[in-house]
Design a protein around this motif. Structure first.
Motif, short mmCIF file in Angstrom:
data_model
loop_
_atom_site.label_atom_id
_atom_site.label_comp_id
_atom_site.label_asym_id
_atom_site.label_seq_id
_atom_site.Cartn_x
_atom_site.Cartn_y
_atom_site.Cartn_z
N PRO A 271 0.81 7.57 -4.77
CA PRO A 271 1.53 6.50 -4.07
C PRO A 271 1.99 5.44 -5.07
O PRO A 271 1.39 5.29 -6.13
N ILE B 164 7.16 -10.72 3.52
CA ILE B 164 6.18 -10.15 2.62
C ILE B 164 5.43 -9.07 3.38
O ILE B 164 4.99 -9.27 4.51
N GLU B 165 5.32 -7.89 2.77
CA GLU B 165 4.68 -6.77 3.43
C GLU B 165 3.28 -6.60 2.84
O GLU B 165 3.12 -6.68 1.63
N VAL B 166 2.30 -6.40 3.70
CA VAL B 166 0.94 -6.17 3.24
C VAL B 166 0.63 -4.68 3.45
O VAL B 166 0.77 -4.16 4.54
N LEU B 167 0.22 -4.02 2.36
CA LEU B 167 0.03 -2.57 2.41
C LEU B 167 -1.39 -2.19 2.03
O LEU B 167 -2.01 -2.85 1.19
N GLN B 168 -1.89 -1.12 2.64
CA GLN B 168 -3.14 -0.52 2.19
C GLN B 168 -2.78 0.82 1.56
O GLN B 168 -2.13 1.65 2.20
N VAL B 169 -3.19 1.00 0.32
CA VAL B 169 -2.76 2.17 -0.44
C VAL B 169 -3.99 2.88 -1.00
O VAL B 169 -4.90 2.23 -1.53
N SER B 170 -4.00 4.21 -0.88
CA SER B 170 -5.15 4.96 -1.41
C SER B 170 -5.05 5.07 -2.93
O SER B 170 -3.96 5.12 -3.50
N ILE C 84 0.00 5.38 2.18
CA ILE C 84 0.41 3.98 2.17
C ILE C 84 0.53 3.56 3.63
O ILE C 84 1.25 4.19 4.40
N ALA C 85 -0.22 2.56 4.04
CA ALA C 85 -0.13 2.07 5.41
C ALA C 85 0.30 0.61 5.40
O ALA C 85 -0.19 -0.18 4.59
N VAL C 86 1.23 0.27 6.28
CA VAL C 86 1.65 -1.13 6.39
C VAL C 86 0.67 -1.85 7.31
O VAL C 86 0.51 -1.49 8.46
N LEU C 87 -0.03 -2.86 6.78
CA LEU C 87 -1.01 -3.59 7.59
C LEU C 87 -0.34 -4.71 8.37
O LEU C 87 -0.65 -4.96 9.52
N GLU C 88 0.57 -5.43 7.72
CA GLU C 88 1.30 -6.49 8.43
C GLU C 88 2.54 -6.89 7.63
O GLU C 88 2.64 -6.58 6.44
N VAL C 89 3.46 -7.57 8.29
CA VAL C 89 4.63 -8.13 7.61
C VAL C 89 4.66 -9.62 7.92
O VAL C 89 4.64 -10.02 9.08
#
Lengths: 246, 312
Positions: free
Chosen positions: A137, A162-168, B173-178
């Motif tokens: 990723p 602004i985008e908040v992402l969780q990435v492995s 990849i997961a979008v948690l919030e914008v």
């Protein structure tokens, strides 16, 4: 955890930008090279912060010639543990990314950081190319990064928010302003950097996919029109009628 | 041979998308647009009038998962000789991946159409120079800087086809919030920008800058020292190490014009500089200059703009 930080040289931000050989190459005369600011201020310093908070080995890597060892020592002085130089004159971003990927594959890094772009080529290519080579990723132009177990939480600017992402993990992230603050190396760091390992490895043969044929300087502006500070209606009229921008 | 344009479209079709389709159509009239995002089919159809022949929209993919979007585009890439992205947050994450995946040269930061010898002019040295790049592979990928070509309405229609391809990938990849900032115009795509520097003496004086920006419908920006002291948020910092912008109009108030700042704004079509110091280096890069105290000039300029808008 193991972190790899990819750094590149870039001309000092005050350098005069000029070209030689009939505008086919950058005029290095009098140019001082530095670590590309995005690589140093954001990628490297954030890696060191992670090391200080949860423990990590931070390796820096560059693709370049022996002339680049000065900027590598600077990165070591700031706090990187060891350095790798792939011995080649870079030809294009694809060439560089494949060299970096070849080394990264051997060493199973959890996290690979780059700057969002270099200030000389502004391509924003290396991170994404490297991620594709590693089938990992990728987050580009990130402004925050926290390690949370086997994942990272990353913020990146997107159009209008602004985008908040969780990435492995493993993952590749390109770093921009907001990620960390610039650090000035202290005397102890500079002394320690002299004895830290700097390994030189041969480059893979890779054919470039693109090539710069020439350069040009921006057209010089015609002389500024000075408008009287009490005649701002005139300025607005010029912006509308002459410049046609409002 | 045909041209593929990748677009991420939420709600309405923005000017940047029209620029991309116009650029693609000028390279080859056979333009297919691959879309992710929620934009309704009715808005996508408007691209036909700019030269799009077919729209293929994939609503199951998240633009943030560049691995998946890249894999989807790669499945179709063989039919196209030019693949076009915007050099924005999405283009920067997907285009380099695709370059490796299909082994096609990526020309990033393009500012004009290909020259007759095939080389493409790109922005280098953070706006202090241009380069001409040739692609050495048969398929070329280009990422276009916003504001590089004027959209051209030529009339015409296109078909819209929905697909649900979802390639599998390693890693997630997961979008948690914008988080959306309060109503501001995003800087990189703003056509008009009002920017101020240390000459304003303190964050409490930004009201007049915002008033001028509001009167013009402009975005606000600032110089690096101002962001570093914390007078303004970092995302407003334009310059070599901040955001590089290319608006139609850039108004710089109380900014001396250091070379690092100029690098981020050189691409502006028209520059207006307001400064008390007639020797400020920024005047050399400006089209129009006002020598005067910002605290007097800016409110007067705002009034002049309002007066003009009321007549228009």
């Amino acid at each position: 955890m193991k972190i790899l930080v990819c750094i590149s040289k870039a001309p000092d931000t005050t350098s005069k930008i000029a070209f030689t050989n009939n505008n086919t190459s950058f005029d290095e005369n009098g140019v001082q090279y530095i670590v590309n600011p995005y690589d140093e201020w954001y990628a490297l310093v954030r890696a060191l912060e992670i090391k200080e908070s949860i423990g990590a080995e931070v390796t820096i890597i560059t693709v370049g010639t022996s002339n680049d060892e000065a900027i590598m020592r600077k990165a070591l002085a700031i706090g990187a543990d060891n350095a790798i130089r792939i011995d080649a004159e870079p030809t294009d971003a694809y060439f560089v990314a494949l060299q970096l990927a070849e080394f990264a594959k051997l060493n199973a890094y959890d996290l690979i950081l780059t700057g969002k772009e270099t200030i000389n080529f502004n391509g924003s290519q290396i991170g994404g190319m490297l991620a594709e080579c590693l089938d990992s990723p990728y987050v580009s132009v990130a402004s925050k990064l926290e390690v949370e177990g086997k994942n990272i939480r990353v913020e990146r600017e997107i159009t209008g928010g602004i985008e908040v992402l969780q990435v492995s993990l493993p993952a590749v992230v390109s770093c921009a302003k907001g990620m960390a603050e610039q650090r000035i190396p202290n005397m102890r760091g500079i002394m320690a950097a002299r004895t830290k390992p700097l390994e030189v490895r041969p480059a893979l043969p890779v054919d470039a996919l693109t090539s710069f044929s020439s350069y040009a300087s921006p057209a010089t502006k015609s002389a500024v029109k000075i408008i009287d500070a009490n005649a701002l209606d005139t300025l607005v009229a010029l912006l509308h009628n002459e410049a046609k921008v409002i | 041979m045909a041209t593929l344009v990748y677009l991420h479209a939420t709600e309405n079709i923005g000017k940047g998308s029209l620029e991309l389709v116009t650029y693609a159509r000028k390279i080859d009239s056979d333009v297919t647009v691959f879309v992710t995002g929620e934009a309704p089919n009715a808005s996508l159809e408007t691209l036909g009038a700019y030269g799009a022949k077919e729209i293929i929209v994939n609503r199951v993919l998240s633009v943030s998962n560049n691995q998946q979007v890249c894999a989807w585009l790669a499945q179709h890439a063989a039919n196209y000789s030019t693949i076009l992205f915007s050099h924005d947050f999405n283009g920067r994450s997907i285009a380099p991946r695709l370059s490796v995946r299909i082994k096609a040269g990526l020309i990033s930061g393009a500012v004009s159409l290909p020259e007759t010898n095939g080389a493409i002019k790109v922005n280098v040295f953070s706006g202090k120079a241009f380069g001409f790049v040739k692609c050495l592979t048969e398929t070329r990928i280009i990422s276009l800087l916003p504001n590089s070509i004027a959209p051209e309405l030529i009339g015409g229609t296109c078909t819209v086809r929905e697909v649900n391809e979802q390639p599998s990938t390693q890693g997630t990849i997961a979008v948690l919030e914008v988080k959306k900032p309060e109503g501001a115009i995003p800087l990189p795509e703003a056509e008009l920008v009002v920017s101020a520097g240390r000459g304003l003496k303190g964050p409490e004086n930004w009201g007049m800058v915002e008033d001028l920006a509001e009167a013009l419908g402009a975005a606000t920006a600032c110089s690096r020292p101002v962001a570093d002291i914390g007078w303004r948020p970092h995302h407003e910092h334009v310059g070599q190490t901040g955001v590089a912008i290319r608006p139609n109009l850039y108004i710089a108030i109380g900014i001396s014009g250091a070379i690092q700042h100029l690098a981020g704004v050189n691409g502006s079509k028209v520059i207006v500089v307001v400064n008390t110091d007639a020797e400020a280096p920024f005047f050399k890069a400006a089209d129009y200059g006002v020598i005067g105290d910002a605290f007097e000039v800016v409110p007067k300029l705002t009034e002049a703009v309002k007066k003009f808008k009321a007549q228009a």
